[in-house]
Design an enzyme around this catalytic site. Structure first.
Site, PDB file in Angstrom:
ATOM      1  N   SER A 126      16.549  42.886  50.208  1.00 39.95           N
ATOM      2  CA  SER A 126      16.644  43.474  51.541  1.00 39.95           C
ATOM      3  C   SER A 126      17.128  44.915  51.449  1.00 39.95           C
ATOM      4  O   SER A 126      17.859  45.288  50.521  1.00 39.95           O
ATOM      5  CB  SER A 126      17.656  42.652  52.340  1.00 39.95           C
ATOM      6  OG  SER A 126      18.042  43.322  53.508  1.00 39.95           O
ATOM      7  N   TYR A 150      26.170  38.436  53.279  1.00 44.43           N
ATOM      8  CA  TYR A 150      24.710  38.309  53.150  1.00 44.43           C
ATOM      9  C   TYR A 150      24.194  39.365  52.156  1.00 44.43           C
ATOM     10  O   TYR A 150      23.473  39.050  51.203  1.00 44.43           O
ATOM     11  CB  TYR A 150      24.044  38.497  54.523  1.00 44.43           C
ATOM     12  CG  TYR A 150      22.549  38.664  54.434  1.00 44.43           C
ATOM     13  CD1 TYR A 150      21.741  37.606  54.020  1.00 44.43           C
ATOM     14  CD2 TYR A 150      21.931  39.883  54.744  1.00 44.43           C
ATOM     15  CE1 TYR A 150      20.362  37.747  53.921  1.00 44.43           C
ATOM     16  CE2 TYR A 150      20.564  40.033  54.653  1.00 44.43           C
ATOM     17  CZ  TYR A 150      19.776  38.965  54.241  1.00 44.43           C
ATOM     18  OH  TYR A 150      18.409  39.123  54.136  1.00 44.43           O
ATOM     19  N   LYS A 154      22.440  39.106  48.253  1.00 42.13           N
ATOM     20  CA  LYS A 154      21.174  39.716  47.816  1.00 42.13           C
ATOM     21  C   LYS A 154      21.385  40.589  46.575  1.00 42.13           C
ATOM     22  O   LYS A 154      20.632  40.519  45.608  1.00 42.13           O
ATOM     23  CB  LYS A 154      20.567  40.571  48.942  1.00 42.13           C
ATOM     24  CG  LYS A 154      20.054  39.779  50.108  1.00 42.13           C
ATOM     25  CD  LYS A 154      18.882  38.904  49.714  1.00 42.13           C
ATOM     26  CE  LYS A 154      18.466  37.944  50.799  1.00 42.13           C
ATOM     27  NZ  LYS A 154      17.555  36.892  50.343  1.00 42.13           N
TER      28      LYS A 154
HETATM   29  P1  NAD Z   1      13.651  32.325  57.458  1.00 41.60           P
HETATM   30  O1  NAD Z   1      14.997  31.820  57.798  1.00 41.60           O
HETATM   31  O2  NAD Z   1      12.583  32.210  58.476  1.00 41.60           O
HETATM   32  O3  NAD Z   1      13.135  31.628  56.100  1.00 41.60           O
HETATM   33  C1  NAD Z   1      13.990  31.184  55.103  1.00 41.60           C
HETATM   34  C2  NAD Z   1      13.683  29.717  54.859  1.00 41.60           C
HETATM   35  O4  NAD Z   1      14.522  29.226  53.822  1.00 41.60           O
HETATM   36  C3  NAD Z   1      13.932  28.855  56.104  1.00 41.60           C
HETATM   37  O5  NAD Z   1      12.751  28.135  56.406  1.00 41.60           O
HETATM   38  C4  NAD Z   1      15.069  27.923  55.688  1.00 41.60           C
HETATM   39  O6  NAD Z   1      14.927  26.646  56.280  1.00 41.60           O
HETATM   40  C5  NAD Z   1      14.930  27.910  54.180  1.00 41.60           C
HETATM   41  N1  NAD Z   1      16.175  27.655  53.448  1.00 41.60           N
HETATM   42  C6  NAD Z   1      17.391  28.213  53.639  1.00 41.60           C
HETATM   43  N2  NAD Z   1      18.266  27.719  52.754  1.00 41.60           N
HETATM   44  C7  NAD Z   1      17.605  26.831  51.985  1.00 41.60           C
HETATM   45  C8  NAD Z   1      17.971  25.986  50.912  1.00 41.60           C
HETATM   46  N3  NAD Z   1      19.226  25.931  50.480  1.00 41.60           N
HETATM   47  N4  NAD Z   1      17.039  25.207  50.337  1.00 41.60           N
HETATM   48  C9  NAD Z   1      15.758  25.214  50.798  1.00 41.60           C
HETATM   49  N5  NAD Z   1      15.355  25.987  51.821  1.00 41.60           N
HETATM   50  C10 NAD Z   1      16.258  26.774  52.411  1.00 41.60           C
HETATM   51  O7  NAD Z   1      13.825  33.826  56.991  1.00 41.60           O
HETATM   52  P2  NAD Z   1      12.725  34.919  56.653  1.00 41.60           P
HETATM   53  O8  NAD Z   1      12.838  35.984  57.672  1.00 41.60           O
HETATM   54  O9  NAD Z   1      11.417  34.289  56.390  1.00 41.60           O
HETATM   55  O10 NAD Z   1      13.359  35.493  55.317  1.00 41.60           O
HETATM   56  C11 NAD Z   1      12.930  35.067  54.035  1.00 41.60           C
HETATM   57  C12 NAD Z   1      13.795  35.744  53.008  1.00 41.60           C
HETATM   58  O11 NAD Z   1      13.696  37.146  53.160  1.00 41.60           O
HETATM   59  C13 NAD Z   1      15.281  35.406  53.105  1.00 41.60           C
HETATM   60  O12 NAD Z   1      15.803  35.290  51.803  1.00 41.60           O
HETATM   61  C14 NAD Z   1      15.861  36.616  53.810  1.00 41.60           C
HETATM   62  O13 NAD Z   1      17.203  36.815  53.460  1.00 41.60           O
HETATM   63  C15 NAD Z   1      14.979  37.733  53.277  1.00 41.60           C
HETATM   64  N6  NAD Z   1      14.926  38.894  54.169  1.00 41.60           N
HETATM   65  C16 NAD Z   1      14.576  38.715  55.482  1.00 41.60           C
HETATM   66  C17 NAD Z   1      14.573  39.810  56.344  1.00 41.60           C
HETATM   67  C18 NAD Z   1      14.242  39.637  57.796  1.00 41.60           C
HETATM   68  O14 NAD Z   1      14.647  40.481  58.586  1.00 41.60           O
HETATM   69  N7  NAD Z   1      13.497  38.617  58.202  1.00 41.60           N
HETATM   70  C19 NAD Z   1      14.897  41.090  55.868  1.00 41.60           C
HETATM   71  C20 NAD Z   1      15.215  41.244  54.511  1.00 41.60           C
HETATM   72  C21 NAD Z   1      15.221  40.119  53.673  1.00 41.60           C
HETATM   73  N1  UFG Z   2      19.680  46.377  68.446  1.00 40.94           N
HETATM   74  C1  UFG Z   2      19.959  46.518  69.775  1.00 40.94           C
HETATM   75  N2  UFG Z   2      20.092  45.387  70.527  1.00 40.94           N
HETATM   76  C2  UFG Z   2      19.959  44.141  70.021  1.00 40.94           C
HETATM   77  C3  UFG Z   2      19.659  44.008  68.637  1.00 40.94           C
HETATM   78  C4  UFG Z   2      19.546  45.145  67.881  1.00 40.94           C
HETATM   79  O1  UFG Z   2      20.084  47.630  70.271  1.00 40.94           O
HETATM   80  O2  UFG Z   2      20.098  43.144  70.748  1.00 40.94           O
HETATM   81  C5  UFG Z   2      19.476  47.592  67.626  1.00 40.94           C
HETATM   82  C6  UFG Z   2      20.428  47.712  66.454  1.00 40.94           C
HETATM   83  O3  UFG Z   2      21.598  48.370  66.843  1.00 40.94           O
HETATM   84  C7  UFG Z   2      19.563  48.497  65.467  1.00 40.94           C
HETATM   85  C8  UFG Z   2      18.147  48.023  65.765  1.00 40.94           C
HETATM   86  O4  UFG Z   2      18.185  47.488  67.071  1.00 40.94           O
HETATM   87  O5  UFG Z   2      19.630  49.868  65.772  1.00 40.94           O
HETATM   88  C9  UFG Z   2      17.663  46.960  64.797  1.00 40.94           C
HETATM   89  O6  UFG Z   2      18.611  45.895  64.732  1.00 40.94           O
HETATM   90  P1  UFG Z   2      18.305  44.525  63.982  1.00 40.94           P
HETATM   91  O7  UFG Z   2      19.506  43.669  64.108  1.00 40.94           O
HETATM   92  O8  UFG Z   2      17.009  43.965  64.454  1.00 40.94           O
HETATM   93  O9  UFG Z   2      18.064  44.986  62.477  1.00 40.94           O
HETATM   94  P2  UFG Z   2      19.052  45.652  61.424  1.00 40.94           P
HETATM   95  O10 UFG Z   2      18.328  46.775  60.803  1.00 40.94           O
HETATM   96  O11 UFG Z   2      20.364  45.952  62.017  1.00 40.94           O
HETATM   97  O12 UFG Z   2      19.262  44.468  60.392  1.00 40.94           O
HETATM   98  C10 UFG Z   2      18.125  43.989  59.650  1.00 40.94           C
HETATM   99  C11 UFG Z   2      18.270  42.519  59.305  1.00 40.94           C
HETATM  100  C12 UFG Z   2      19.397  42.316  58.346  1.00 40.94           C
HETATM  101  C13 UFG Z   2      19.280  43.217  57.168  1.00 40.94           C
HETATM  102  C14 UFG Z   2      19.106  44.648  57.589  1.00 40.94           C
HETATM  103  C15 UFG Z   2      18.788  45.483  56.383  1.00 40.94           C
HETATM  104  O13 UFG Z   2      18.507  41.763  60.458  1.00 40.94           O
HETATM  105  O14 UFG Z   2      19.324  40.987  57.877  1.00 40.94           O
HETATM  106  O15 UFG Z   2      18.000  44.755  58.500  1.00 40.94           O
HETATM  107  O16 UFG Z   2      18.493  46.769  56.696  1.00 40.94           O
HETATM  108  F1  UFG Z   2      20.388  43.114  56.416  1.00 40.94           F
END
Ligand code: NAD
Ligand code: UFG
Length: 357
Positions: A126, A150, A154
């Site tokens: 991430s 978190y 990572k």
């Molecule tokens: P998500 O929660 O939709 O998918 C993650 C999946 O992993 C879920 O279906 C959950 O049920 C499963 N899971 C969690 N713990 C588990 C375990 N112990 N064993 C088996 N399954 C398990 O999230 P996503 O948005 O698809 O994210 C996927 C990956 O990408 C995650 O590792 C997340 O940290 C990373 N990531 C996501 C974002 C984002 O904003 N969506 C940004 C950066 C990184």
């Molecule tokens: N924001 C609002 N109102 C809301 C939610 C968010 O104004 O209800 C704003 C935040 O302040 C930020 C932007 O919208 O400026 C995006 O916020 P998000 O929470 O959607 O995303 P972030 O970039 O803060 O966080 C995301 C993921 C994290 C990850 C991070 C890494 O949610 O898991 O990106 O850059 F760690």
């Protein structure tokens, strides 16, 4: 014969889209998920898109016995490791839950991978691994640092994978995602947050469908185009294609080293140069473009035709004004670049939410 790829967290938001892209590119996928943040409706959606149902294991990566038998009874060419908890706020309140699920769970899983000789892995990292005091855009050489468990999970796992590359000849790519949004064009799979959404777009979409009253905008006094926070929103379909490119890269020449990653200036936590045989590589997956909160609200208004009430609130603690990627390494190493605009991504998100109300 088709190569089989195991997707941990395969029923989640990014995993389900990646499953579709891999299957359509000629891979066989096996999905593993404990359903803690997803449901079997994702599998139904995947089946509707593909016309068949990929193999699914309802299992937890922390369950050593289940991982051992799953890995032994399949001939996997590689793994894409999505499984993990991902809510920053929750991770601050419950750090041990994050260490246990994300770090300890991955230790168990990696150990069982090693035991079966499976050493090709693409890991979901991430943009959160970057320190707050970098200049933009963020490159893979930007300073690393985390402020919540978190992020720590990572970054820790990136280091663990780097060690496994040098100690055990693993081949690992960590994709550092920026802000994934969007849904499959069919509207059959997309993001389904449980409870109150943490992220901006799901929250705005809840307002658009009338589930919530108004968007709280966290601050309008940042040094950005309109004072609101700017992020690099990447279409989940583009992100899924980045995983395809990464797995193809790993499988094409698993023993050929990828270019050595030498941060410049040296990042404090990645200061050692990768060994010559190393094939660990961290790669940004973003668009390189920033979009503000108010611009996102306007994008949803245009996509949905609904007015989106909002209120300006105080800044959210820990937030940065702007975060966006330099995605040039992904282009160089993976031949990958974005194809879809933020507006298209908002459109597909809206379709998914609207069709699945
Ligand atoms: P998500 O929660 O939709 O998918 C993650 C999946 O992993 C879920 O279906 C959950 O049920 C499963 N899971 C969690 N713990 C588990 C375990 N112990 N064993 C088996 N399954 C398990 O999230 P996503 O948005 O698809 O994210 C996927 C990956 O990408 C995650 O590792 C997340 O940290 C990373 N990531 C996501 C974002 C984002 O904003 N969506 C940004 C950066 C990184
Ligand atoms: N924001 C609002 N109102 C809301 C939610 C968010 O104004 O209800 C704003 C935040 O302040 C930020 C932007 O919208 O400026 C995006 O916020 P998000 O929470 O959607 O995303 P972030 O970039 O803060 O966080 C995301 C993921 C994290 C990850 C991070 C890494 O949610 O898991 O990106 O850059 F760690």
């Amino acid at each position: 014969m088709k190569k089989t790829i195991l997707l941990t967290g395969g029923l989640g938001y990014i995993g389900s889209h990646t499953c579709v892209v891999l299957e359509q590119a000629g891979f066989r996928t096996v999905l593993l998920d404990n359903l803690s943040n997803s449901s079997l409706s994702s599998l139904d959606g995947i089946e509707r898109i593909l016309g068949y149902r990929p193999v699914f294991y309802d299992a937890d990566i922390r369950d050593r016995g289940a991982m051992a038998s799953l890995l032994k009874s399949n001939d996997f060419a590689g793994v894409i490791h999505f499984a993990g908890l991902k809510a920053v706020g929750e991770s601050v309140e419950s750090p041990f839950e994050y260490y246990n699920n994300n770090i300890q769970g991955s230790f168990v899983f990696f150990e069982e991978m090693e035991r079966t000789g499976l050493r090709n892995i693409v890991f979901s990292s991430s943009a959160t691994v970057y320190a707050a005091d970098n200049t933009l855009p963020l490159t893979e050489a930007s300073k690393l640092g985390t402020t919540n468990s978190y992020g720590t999970s990572k970054l820790t796992l990136e280091f663990v994978l780097r060690d496994l590359v040098s100690a055990k000849a693993w081949n690992a790519i960590a994709l550092r995602y920026f802000n994934p949004i969007g849904a499959h064009a069919s509207g059959y799979i997309g993001e389904r947050p449980k409870g109150v959404p943490n992220n901006l777009l799901p929250y705005i979409l809840d307002v658009a469908i009338g589930k919530r009253e108004r968007v709280g905008v966290y601050g309008d006094d940042y040094d950005t185009v309109d004072g609101t926070g700017v992020r690099d929103y990447i279409d989940v379909n583009d992100l899924a294609e980045a995983h395809l490119a990464a797995i193809q890269k790993l499988l094409a020449s698993p023993t050929t080293p990828l270019p050595v990653f030498s941060p410049s200036p040296p990042a404090p936590l990645l200061s050692e140069e990768m060994g010559a045989k190393s094939s660990f590589q961290a790669i940004n997956i973003g668009t390189g473009q920033g979009t503000s909160v108010l611009e996102m609200i306007e994008n949803v208004r245009l996509a949905s035709g609904k007015s989106i009430p909002y209120a300006i609130l105080a800044r959210r603690p820990g937030d940065l004004g702007s975060v966006y990627a330099d995605p040039s390494l992904a282009r160089e190493l993976l031949g990958w670049e974005v194809k879809r605009s933020v507006r298209e991504a908002v459109g597909s998100s809206w379709k998914f939410v609207h069709d699945n109300r």
